[in-house]
Design an enzyme around this catalytic site. Structure first.
Site, PDB file in Angstrom:
ATOM      1  N   SER A 134      23.211 -55.117 -31.261  1.00  0.00           N
ATOM      2  CA  SER A 134      23.974 -56.165 -30.577  1.00  0.00           C
ATOM      3  C   SER A 134      24.074 -57.358 -31.504  1.00  0.00           C
ATOM      4  O   SER A 134      23.051 -57.823 -32.030  1.00  0.00           O
ATOM      5  CB  SER A 134      23.273 -56.574 -29.272  1.00  0.00           C
ATOM      6  N   GLY A 135      25.286 -57.857 -31.709  1.00  0.00           N
ATOM      7  CA  GLY A 135      25.467 -59.014 -32.574  1.00  0.00           C
ATOM      8  C   GLY A 135      24.842 -60.276 -32.019  1.00  0.00           C
ATOM      9  O   GLY A 135      24.114 -60.989 -32.721  1.00  0.00           O
ATOM     10  N   SER A 136      25.106 -60.579 -30.743  1.00  0.00           N
ATOM     11  CA  SER A 136      24.570 -61.814 -30.166  1.00  0.00           C
ATOM     12  C   SER A 136      23.045 -61.769 -30.115  1.00  0.00           C
ATOM     13  O   SER A 136      22.367 -62.762 -30.401  1.00  0.00           O
ATOM     14  CB  SER A 136      25.154 -62.059 -28.766  1.00  0.00           C
ATOM     15  N   GLY A 142      29.062 -59.754 -30.410  1.00  0.00           N
ATOM     16  CA  GLY A 142      29.259 -59.324 -31.783  1.00  0.00           C
ATOM     17  C   GLY A 142      29.850 -57.930 -31.869  1.00  0.00           C
ATOM     18  O   GLY A 142      30.765 -57.675 -32.657  1.00  0.00           O
ATOM     19  N   THR A 143      29.327 -57.003 -31.045  1.00  0.00           N
ATOM     20  CA  THR A 143      29.850 -55.637 -31.097  1.00  0.00           C
ATOM     21  C   THR A 143      31.273 -55.566 -30.565  1.00  0.00           C
ATOM     22  O   THR A 143      32.078 -54.753 -31.034  1.00  0.00           O
ATOM     23  CB  THR A 143      28.937 -54.669 -30.325  1.00  0.00           C
TER      24      THR A 143
END
Length: 349
Positions: free
Chosen positions: A91-93, A259-260
């Site tokens: 996960s980006g965040s 992010g994803t």
């Protein structure tokens, strides 16, 4: 009366999505890799995820990241991601929040200017670049997972909505990508409940009709994400902006664009030939926050053109706290939890 046990937390947010970073209070988990430890947590100790995402401690819209010792010597710290849908491998965040937390906690000492280090996620090593100015973590750039288009412009009939055109990208999880305007949305904050209801119907219909398989991971479960795409505005020769909203099944519209979700959008834009390596896309959320994704290149994996990318955002520390876990409390479900709790365990080295 049972012993009171505590978890040490750093609450953070990136783009509005709150990530609770667990820095202490959990026994070491079995497993040779962070991915193995994630599987143990998922299969034998899911009580931690439920404890921190349900009443009385949390809400499903949050995420939880458990810091664990890295198993790869190239990484400083490992982390396991927990969300309402389960255990995403990336996960980006959450990565932006975790990187900020390890800097703010001193697990990785801050260095003025730009500093680089690696974290170990269940998906593998993640390169982090932090920008530190006057002791403040101003931004985190992390590698997005290699992303690709699995399905392009398929159509499905959704009860209560009608025929819906969607594409599917993999960017750490499978995402349905839909045009917000085609569904009557402007991607304003007052549409949040309607967006969640609409996305729920679409995801349920797709899950009922088909599954998806990653080219190396195989079956990774039912499609969990949907990304609403607004119109793309070209801001500069190599910079684009688009309103966006990400849905996590069941029922959650993320505060950030994720992010994803941004990586999935880059994969679609590359598939459609509208961006080139070096181009950037800023996705803007219902709350006017944003992440910037950069398309850095492609490689071929069998029949898939895989998009390499980075995600940049800023995380803010909200709180440092000890959560008291009392299994005598009727609102606290300790099943699947008690065997991994420790009294006052320090943060991982």
């Amino acid at each position: 009366m049972s012993q009171e046990l505590t978890l040490q937390l750093i609450d953070t947010h990136a783009g509005g999505d709150v990530s609770r970073i667990v820095v202490g209070g959990i026994e070491p988990l079995p497993g040779a890799t962070v991915r193995d430890q994630m599987h143990y947590l998922r299969d034998d100790a899911d009580g931690l995820r439920r404890l921190l995402l349900e009443e009385p401690y949390g809400i499903p819209e949050m995420s939880v990241d458990l810091l664990v010792p890295a198993t790869d010597p190239a990484a400083e710290v490992g982390y396991i991601i927990m969300e309402v849908m389960g255990y995403p491998i990336y996960s980006g965040s959450n990565t932006i929040c975790t990187a900020t937390a390890v800097l703010e906690s001193g697990l990785v000492p801050k260095q003025e200017g730009r500093q680089r280090f690696k974290l170990e996620s269940p998906a593998g090593l993640v390169q982090i670049e932090a920008l530190v100015e006057n002791g403040v973590v101003e931004s985190i750039t992390c590698g997005g997972l290699p992303s690709y288009i699995d399905t392009y412009r398929a159509t499905i009939h959704v009860p209560g909505i009608g025929d819906v055109t969607y594409s599917v990208a993999y960017s750490g999880g499978f995402y349905a990508l839909v045009d917000a305007a085609e569904l009557g949305f402007h991607l304003n904050r007052d549409e949040e409940r309607e967006l969640a209801d609409c996305a729920h119907r679409i995801v349920e219909a797709i899950q009922a009709e088909r599954g998806f398989s990653h080219y190396t991971l195989g079956d990774v479960g039912p499609l969990p994400f949907l990304h609403f795409m607004g119109p793309v505005e070209q801001v500069a020769d190599d910079f684009y902006r688009s309103r966006s909203a990400t849905y996590v099944h069941p029922g959650v519209i993320c505060r950030s664009t994720t992010g994803t979700g941004t990586s999935a959008r880059l994969a679609l834009m590359r598939h459609e030939g509208t961006i080139e390596p070096g181009d950037k896309l800023e996705t803007v959320s219902l709350r006017e926050t944003g992440f910037i994704g950069e398309f850095t290149g492609t490689r071929q994996e069998g029949t898939h053109t895989v998009v390499e990318n980075t995600i940049t955002g800023k995380s803010y520390v909200l709180a440092r706290s000890d959560i008291v876990v009392n299994c005598d409390d009727p609102l606290v479900a300790c099943a699947g939890l008690h065997h991994i709790l420790s009294a006052g365990q320090a943060a991982p080295d």
